[in-house]
Design a protein around this motif. Structure first.
Motif, PDB file in Angstrom:
ATOM      1  N   GLY A   1       0.772  -1.230   0.000  1.00  0.00           N
ATOM      2  CA  GLY A   1       0.000   0.000   0.000  1.00  0.00           C
ATOM      3  C   GLY A   1       0.803   1.279   0.000  1.00  0.00           C
ATOM      4  N   ASN A   2       2.092   1.206   0.278  1.00  0.00           N
ATOM      5  CA  ASN A   2       2.899   2.425   0.263  1.00  0.00           C
ATOM      6  C   ASN A   2       3.113   2.898  -1.166  1.00  0.00           C
ATOM      7  N   GLU A   3       3.231   4.215  -1.306  1.00  0.00           N
ATOM      8  CA  GLU A   3       3.499   4.813  -2.617  1.00  0.00           C
ATOM      9  C   GLU A   3       4.336   6.071  -2.425  1.00  0.00           C
ATOM     10  N   TRP A   4       5.249   6.318  -3.380  1.00  0.00           N
ATOM     11  CA  TRP A   4       6.154   7.477  -3.292  1.00  0.00           C
ATOM     12  C   TRP A   4       6.508   7.932  -4.698  1.00  0.00           C
ATOM     13  N   ARG A   5       6.547   9.248  -4.930  1.00  0.00           N
ATOM     14  CA  ARG A   5       6.927   9.819  -6.224  1.00  0.00           C
ATOM     15  C   ARG A   5       7.825  11.026  -5.988  1.00  0.00           C
ATOM     16  N   GLN A   6       8.795  11.197  -6.889  1.00  0.00           N
ATOM     17  CA  GLN A   6       9.708  12.337  -6.781  1.00  0.00           C
ATOM     18  C   GLN A   6      10.257  12.654  -8.162  1.00  0.00           C
ATOM     19  N   ARG A   7      10.450  13.929  -8.433  1.00  0.00           N
ATOM     20  CA  ARG A   7      11.086  14.362  -9.689  1.00  0.00           C
ATOM     21  C   ARG A   7      12.566  14.633  -9.429  1.00  0.00           C
TER      22      ARG A   7
ATOM     23  N   LEU B   1      16.277   4.614   0.626  1.00  0.00           N
ATOM     24  CA  LEU B   1      15.896   5.180   1.927  1.00  0.00           C
ATOM     25  C   LEU B   1      14.383   5.114   2.138  1.00  0.00           C
ATOM     26  N   GLU B   2      13.614   5.334   1.077  1.00  0.00           N
ATOM     27  CA  GLU B   2      12.156   5.239   1.187  1.00  0.00           C
ATOM     28  C   GLU B   2      11.747   3.804   1.502  1.00  0.00           C
ATOM     29  N   LEU B   3      12.374   2.839   0.857  1.00  0.00           N
ATOM     30  CA  LEU B   3      12.076   1.434   1.158  1.00  0.00           C
ATOM     31  C   LEU B   3      12.393   1.110   2.618  1.00  0.00           C
ATOM     32  N   CYS B   4      13.461   1.683   3.140  1.00  0.00           N
ATOM     33  CA  CYS B   4      13.827   1.486   4.543  1.00  0.00           C
ATOM     34  C   CYS B   4      12.713   2.026   5.441  1.00  0.00           C
ATOM     35  N   ARG B   5      12.177   3.171   5.090  1.00  0.00           N
ATOM     36  CA  ARG B   5      11.066   3.761   5.844  1.00  0.00           C
ATOM     37  C   ARG B   5       9.834   2.860   5.805  1.00  0.00           C
ATOM     38  N   TRP B   6       9.661   2.127   4.708  1.00  0.00           N
ATOM     39  CA  TRP B   6       8.531   1.208   4.557  1.00  0.00           C
ATOM     40  C   TRP B   6       8.757  -0.112   5.299  1.00  0.00           C
ATOM     41  N   GLY B   7       9.975  -0.320   5.802  1.00  0.00           N
ATOM     42  CA  GLY B   7      10.246  -1.544   6.548  1.00  0.00           C
ATOM     43  C   GLY B   7      11.150  -2.541   5.851  1.00  0.00           C
ATOM     44  N   TYR B   8      11.706  -2.170   4.699  1.00  0.00           N
ATOM     45  CA  TYR B   8      12.663  -3.032   3.996  1.00  0.00           C
ATOM     46  C   TYR B   8      14.068  -2.593   4.408  1.00  0.00           C
TER      47      TYR B   8
ATOM     48  N   LEU C   1       7.593   4.726  -6.795  1.00  0.00           N
ATOM     49  CA  LEU C   1       7.655   3.401  -6.168  1.00  0.00           C
ATOM     50  C   LEU C   1       6.270   3.097  -5.625  1.00  0.00           C
ATOM     51  N   ARG C   2       5.820   1.856  -5.838  1.00  0.00           N
ATOM     52  CA  ARG C   2       4.548   1.415  -5.274  1.00  0.00           C
ATOM     53  C   ARG C   2       4.728   0.019  -4.707  1.00  0.00           C
ATOM     54  N   GLU C   3       4.150  -0.172  -3.567  1.00  0.00           N
ATOM     55  CA  GLU C   3       4.196  -1.472  -2.914  1.00  0.00           C
ATOM     56  C   GLU C   3       2.861  -2.164  -3.171  1.00  0.00           C
ATOM     57  N   LEU C   4       2.884  -3.232  -3.941  1.00  0.00           N
ATOM     58  CA  LEU C   4       1.690  -4.000  -4.250  1.00  0.00           C
ATOM     59  C   LEU C   4       1.744  -5.317  -3.485  1.00  0.00           C
ATOM     60  N   ASP C   5       0.732  -6.137  -3.625  1.00  0.00           N
ATOM     61  CA  ASP C   5       0.663  -7.380  -2.848  1.00  0.00           C
ATOM     62  C   ASP C   5       1.904  -8.248  -2.977  1.00  0.00           C
ATOM     63  N   GLU C   6       2.346  -8.496  -4.193  1.00  0.00           N
ATOM     64  CA  GLU C   6       3.463  -9.429  -4.391  1.00  0.00           C
ATOM     65  C   GLU C   6       4.710  -8.791  -4.979  1.00  0.00           C
ATOM     66  N   VAL C   7       4.631  -7.529  -5.365  1.00  0.00           N
ATOM     67  CA  VAL C   7       5.775  -6.881  -6.020  1.00  0.00           C
ATOM     68  C   VAL C   7       5.973  -5.461  -5.516  1.00  0.00           C
ATOM     69  N   LEU C   8       7.180  -4.982  -5.715  1.00  0.00           N
ATOM     70  CA  LEU C   8       7.500  -3.564  -5.570  1.00  0.00           C
ATOM     71  C   LEU C   8       7.632  -3.037  -6.997  1.00  0.00           C
ATOM     72  N   ARG C   9       6.806  -2.069  -7.346  1.00  0.00           N
ATOM     73  CA  ARG C   9       6.788  -1.549  -8.717  1.00  0.00           C
ATOM     74  C   ARG C   9       7.596  -0.260  -8.786  1.00  0.00           C
ATOM     75  N   VAL C  10       8.527  -0.230  -9.715  1.00  0.00           N
ATOM     76  CA  VAL C  10       9.365   0.942  -9.981  1.00  0.00           C
ATOM     77  C   VAL C  10       8.877   1.537 -11.297  1.00  0.00           C
ATOM     78  N   GLU C  11       8.649   2.845 -11.331  1.00  0.00           N
ATOM     79  CA  GLU C  11       8.237   3.529 -12.554  1.00  0.00           C
ATOM     80  C   GLU C  11       9.139   4.735 -12.759  1.00  0.00           C
ATOM     81  N   VAL C  12       9.767   4.802 -13.936  1.00  0.00           N
ATOM     82  CA  VAL C  12      10.606   5.944 -14.276  1.00  0.00           C
ATOM     83  C   VAL C  12      10.025   6.569 -15.546  1.00  0.00           C
ATOM     84  N   SER C  13       9.610   7.826 -15.426  1.00  0.00           N
ATOM     85  CA  SER C  13       8.977   8.534 -16.536  1.00  0.00           C
ATOM     86  C   SER C  13       9.895   9.640 -17.031  1.00  0.00           C
ATOM     87  N   ASP C  14       9.984   9.758 -18.354  1.00  0.00           N
ATOM     88  CA  ASP C  14      10.754  10.848 -18.952  1.00  0.00           C
ATOM     89  C   ASP C  14       9.916  11.506 -20.037  1.00  0.00           C
TER      90      ASP C  14
END
Length: 143
Positions: A5-11, A28-35, A71-84
């Motif tokens: 359920g965690n989600e984070w975005r940054q430019r 560091l964000e993943l660490c905050r989420w407990g990883y 970054l998004r935390e889904l049930d079975e995966v951590l999703r990374v999205e990089v947009s340009d």
């Protein structure tokens, strides 16, 4: 294992420094989420972010435009999205052969090896390259 359920975005600026900062802040964000730092998910996501951010800077850079990391935390995966902002040719793993290896595309081979899936999605301006890293279940403590 942390709950989904965690989600984070940054430019970030479309520079090598921006790509390096993206990797550090993602971990560091993943660490905050407990990883934990240095844990399996953290290491894999950090490497995927490094490769995708480097590609966004090298191949997706439009002068004056940043890239975005999500970054998004889904049930079975951590999703990374990089947009340009560049919508041209979509990234792909370039074929090589033992006698003539590909000059480019090694970063996407790394992403492919670390992820359960990856792909490219269009946006109004540019594209998003996404990758999904498996969340490993916590190992049961032994008595």
């Amino acid at each position: 294992m942390p709950d989904a359920g965690n989600e984070w975005r940054q430019r970030f600026s479309s520079t090598r420094r921006g790509a390096r900062l993206a990797r550090h802040l993602a971990v560091l964000e993943l660490c905050r989420w407990g990883y934990p730092l240095g844990g399996g998910e953290s290491e894999r996501v950090g490497q995927v972010v490094a490769e995708l951010a480097a590609n966004a800077v090298a191949h997706g850079c439009v002068p004056g435009r940043d890239f975005e990391l999500g970054l998004r935390e889904l049930d079975e995966v951590l999703r990374v999205e990089v947009s340009d902002a560049r919508a041209g040719e979509r990234p792909r793993v370039r074929p090589g052969s033992p006698d003539r290896p590909a000059e480019h595309g090694h970063g996407l081979r790394i992403v492919e090896a670390l992820c359960v899936a990856w792909g490219v999605s269009g946006r109004v301006v540019g594209k998003t390259v996404w990758a999904e890293v498996a969340r490993r279940p916590a190992t049961a403590a032994r008595p």
